[in-house]
Design a protein around this motif. Structure first.
Motif, PDB file in Angstrom:
ATOM      1  N   ILE A  39      -9.480 -12.109   6.718  1.00 59.57           N
ATOM      2  CA  ILE A  39      -8.395 -11.808   7.640  1.00 59.57           C
ATOM      3  C   ILE A  39      -9.006 -10.984   8.762  1.00 59.57           C
ATOM      4  O   ILE A  39      -9.686  -9.991   8.508  1.00 59.57           O
ATOM      5  N   LYS A  40      -8.756 -11.403   9.973  1.00 59.25           N
ATOM      6  CA  LYS A  40      -9.313 -10.688  11.122  1.00 59.25           C
ATOM      7  C   LYS A  40      -8.668  -9.315  11.237  1.00 59.25           C
ATOM      8  O   LYS A  40      -7.453  -9.184  11.077  1.00 59.25           O
ATOM      9  N   PRO A  41      -9.456  -8.288  11.485  1.00 60.95           N
ATOM     10  CA  PRO A  41      -8.906  -6.928  11.610  1.00 60.95           C
ATOM     11  C   PRO A  41      -7.757  -6.824  12.604  1.00 60.95           C
ATOM     12  O   PRO A  41      -6.808  -6.082  12.372  1.00 60.95           O
ATOM     13  N   LYS A  42      -7.797  -7.600  13.672  1.00 64.05           N
ATOM     14  CA  LYS A  42      -6.717  -7.538  14.655  1.00 64.05           C
ATOM     15  C   LYS A  42      -5.392  -8.058  14.084  1.00 64.05           C
ATOM     16  O   LYS A  42      -4.331  -7.776  14.620  1.00 64.05           O
ATOM     17  N   ASP A  43      -5.453  -8.797  12.974  1.00 64.00           N
ATOM     18  CA  ASP A  43      -4.251  -9.368  12.361  1.00 64.00           C
ATOM     19  C   ASP A  43      -3.726  -8.562  11.176  1.00 64.00           C
ATOM     20  O   ASP A  43      -2.693  -8.910  10.598  1.00 64.00           O
ATOM     21  N   PHE A  44      -4.416  -7.491  10.799  1.00 65.95           N
ATOM     22  CA  PHE A  44      -4.012  -6.706   9.627  1.00 65.95           C
ATOM     23  C   PHE A  44      -2.546  -6.270   9.710  1.00 65.95           C
ATOM     24  O   PHE A  44      -1.798  -6.389   8.748  1.00 65.95           O
ATOM     25  N   LYS A  45      -2.144  -5.746  10.851  1.00 64.16           N
ATOM     26  CA  LYS A  45      -0.792  -5.213  11.008  1.00 64.16           C
ATOM     27  C   LYS A  45       0.257  -6.309  10.793  1.00 64.16           C
ATOM     28  O   LYS A  45       1.282  -6.083  10.167  1.00 64.16           O
ATOM     29  N   ARG A  46      -0.017  -7.494  11.323  1.00 60.63           N
ATOM     30  CA  ARG A  46       0.926  -8.614  11.172  1.00 60.63           C
ATOM     31  C   ARG A  46       1.093  -8.986   9.697  1.00 60.63           C
ATOM     32  O   ARG A  46       2.201  -9.209   9.220  1.00 60.63           O
ATOM     33  N   TYR A  47      -0.010  -9.025   8.959  1.00 57.92           N
ATOM     34  CA  TYR A  47       0.062  -9.338   7.532  1.00 57.92           C
ATOM     35  C   TYR A  47       0.843  -8.257   6.784  1.00 57.92           C
ATOM     36  O   TYR A  47       1.651  -8.557   5.910  1.00 57.92           O
ATOM     37  N   GLU A  48       0.597  -7.013   7.136  1.00 61.85           N
ATOM     38  CA  GLU A  48       1.308  -5.906   6.487  1.00 61.85           C
ATOM     39  C   GLU A  48       2.810  -6.006   6.736  1.00 61.85           C
ATOM     40  O   GLU A  48       3.602  -5.782   5.823  1.00 61.85           O
ATOM     41  N   MET A  49       3.199  -6.361   7.938  1.00 66.54           N
ATOM     42  CA  MET A  49       4.620  -6.463   8.264  1.00 66.54           C
ATOM     43  C   MET A  49       5.282  -7.633   7.537  1.00 66.54           C
ATOM     44  O   MET A  49       6.361  -7.486   6.983  1.00 66.54           O
ATOM     45  N   ILE A  50       4.634  -8.765   7.522  1.00 68.03           N
ATOM     46  CA  ILE A  50       5.225  -9.957   6.906  1.00 68.03           C
ATOM     47  C   ILE A  50       5.293  -9.834   5.391  1.00 68.03           C
ATOM     48  O   ILE A  50       6.286 -10.190   4.767  1.00 68.03           O
ATOM     49  N   PHE A  51       4.246  -9.289   4.777  1.00 69.22           N
ATOM     50  CA  PHE A  51       4.213  -9.152   3.321  1.00 69.22           C
ATOM     51  C   PHE A  51       4.822  -7.839   2.836  1.00 69.22           C
ATOM     52  O   PHE A  51       5.039  -7.670   1.638  1.00 69.22           O
ATOM     53  N   ASN A  52       5.049  -6.898   3.780  1.00 70.65           N
ATOM     54  CA  ASN A  52       5.576  -5.578   3.427  1.00 70.65           C
ATOM     55  C   ASN A  52       4.692  -4.901   2.370  1.00 70.65           C
ATOM     56  O   ASN A  52       5.164  -4.385   1.361  1.00 70.65           O
ATOM     57  N   GLU A  53       3.406  -4.960   2.632  1.00 75.88           N
ATOM     58  CA  GLU A  53       2.395  -4.432   1.707  1.00 75.88           C
ATOM     59  C   GLU A  53       1.179  -4.014   2.523  1.00 75.88           C
ATOM     60  O   GLU A  53       0.859  -4.638   3.535  1.00 75.88           O
ATOM     61  N   LYS A  54       0.507  -2.981   2.107  1.00 76.71           N
ATOM     62  CA  LYS A  54      -0.707  -2.542   2.793  1.00 76.71           C
ATOM     63  C   LYS A  54      -1.796  -3.610   2.662  1.00 76.71           C
ATOM     64  O   LYS A  54      -1.923  -4.264   1.619  1.00 76.71           O
ATOM     65  N   ILE A  55      -2.573  -3.746   3.703  1.00 79.32           N
ATOM     66  CA  ILE A  55      -3.631  -4.756   3.721  1.00 79.32           C
ATOM     67  C   ILE A  55      -4.641  -4.524   2.601  1.00 79.32           C
ATOM     68  O   ILE A  55      -5.202  -5.476   2.059  1.00 79.32           O
ATOM     69  N   GLU A  56      -4.853  -3.274   2.225  1.00 77.14           N
ATOM     70  CA  GLU A  56      -5.794  -2.963   1.141  1.00 77.14           C
ATOM     71  C   GLU A  56      -5.366  -3.595  -0.181  1.00 77.14           C
ATOM     72  O   GLU A  56      -6.203  -3.938  -1.012  1.00 77.14           O
ATOM     73  N   LYS A  57      -4.072  -3.758  -0.382  1.00 80.18           N
ATOM     74  CA  LYS A  57      -3.576  -4.386  -1.610  1.00 80.18           C
ATOM     75  C   LYS A  57      -3.525  -5.904  -1.486  1.00 80.18           C
ATOM     76  O   LYS A  57      -3.649  -6.609  -2.480  1.00 80.18           O
ATOM     77  N   LEU A  58      -3.307  -6.389  -0.264  1.00 80.94           N
ATOM     78  CA  LEU A  58      -3.267  -7.840  -0.054  1.00 80.94           C
ATOM     79  C   LEU A  58      -4.643  -8.468  -0.180  1.00 80.94           C
ATOM     80  O   LEU A  58      -4.800  -9.540  -0.729  1.00 80.94           O
ATOM     81  N   ALA A  59      -5.635  -7.773   0.374  1.00 81.53           N
ATOM     82  CA  ALA A  59      -6.997  -8.311   0.391  1.00 81.53           C
ATOM     83  C   ALA A  59      -7.991  -7.226  -0.007  1.00 81.53           C
ATOM     84  O   ALA A  59      -8.780  -6.751   0.801  1.00 81.53           O
ATOM     85  N   PRO A  60      -7.978  -6.814  -1.285  1.00 79.54           N
ATOM     86  CA  PRO A  60      -8.859  -5.724  -1.714  1.00 79.54           C
ATOM     87  C   PRO A  60     -10.344  -6.045  -1.573  1.00 79.54           C
ATOM     88  O   PRO A  60     -11.166  -5.138  -1.489  1.00 79.54           O
ATOM     89  N   ASP A  61     -10.678  -7.323  -1.533  1.00 76.22           N
ATOM     90  CA  ASP A  61     -12.079  -7.713  -1.403  1.00 76.22           C
ATOM     91  C   ASP A  61     -12.657  -7.348  -0.037  1.00 76.22           C
ATOM     92  O   ASP A  61     -13.864  -7.249   0.121  1.00 76.22           O
ATOM     93  N   ILE A  62     -11.819  -7.127   0.933  1.00 73.58           N
ATOM     94  CA  ILE A  62     -12.283  -6.769   2.280  1.00 73.58           C
ATOM     95  C   ILE A  62     -12.713  -5.307   2.326  1.00 73.58           C
ATOM     96  O   ILE A  62     -13.595  -4.931   3.074  1.00 73.58           O
ATOM     97  N   PHE A  63     -12.096  -4.495   1.496  1.00 73.75           N
ATOM     98  CA  PHE A  63     -12.334  -3.048   1.566  1.00 73.75           C
ATOM     99  C   PHE A  63     -13.203  -2.547   0.472  1.00 73.75           C
ATOM    100  O   PHE A  63     -13.357  -2.683  -0.535  1.00 73.75           O
TER     101      PHE A  63
END
Length: 63
Positions: A39-63
Motif C-alpha cells: 500500500i502506497k504511503p500516500k494512500d494510508f489515510k484513505r485505507y484507514e478511513m474506509i476500513f476504520n482501522e489503523k494501517i498498522e493493523k491492516l498491513a502489519p507486514d509493512i511496519f
C-alpha cells in the motif's frame, strides 16, 4: 503475507466493491489483500478511513 485483517473487515463486500471505494482496480486490491503488493504511503489515510482501522493493523507486514 496475507492481510487477513483487511479480508475480515471487508466482510460480505466483494473485492470489486472495495476496489471501487479505494479508487483502484479489482486486481490491485486482490494483490494488496493477498500481500503481493504494498500500500502506497500516500494512500494510508484513505485505507484507514474506509476500513476504520489503523494501517498498522491492516498491513502489519509493512511496519
Amino acid at each position: 503475507m496475507k492481510r487477513t485483517r483487511m479480508k475480515e473487515l471487508r466482510g460480505k463486500r466483494s473485492q470489486s466493491q472495495m476496489a471501487k471505494l479505494l479508487n483502484i482496480s479489482q486486481q490491485q486490491y486482490c494483490n494488496i489483500e493477498n500481500g503481493k503488493r504494498g500500500i502506497k504511503p500516500k494512500d494510508f489515510k484513505r485505507y484507514e478511513m474506509i476500513f476504520n482501522e489503523k494501517i498498522e493493523k491492516l498491513a502489519p507486514d509493512i511496519f
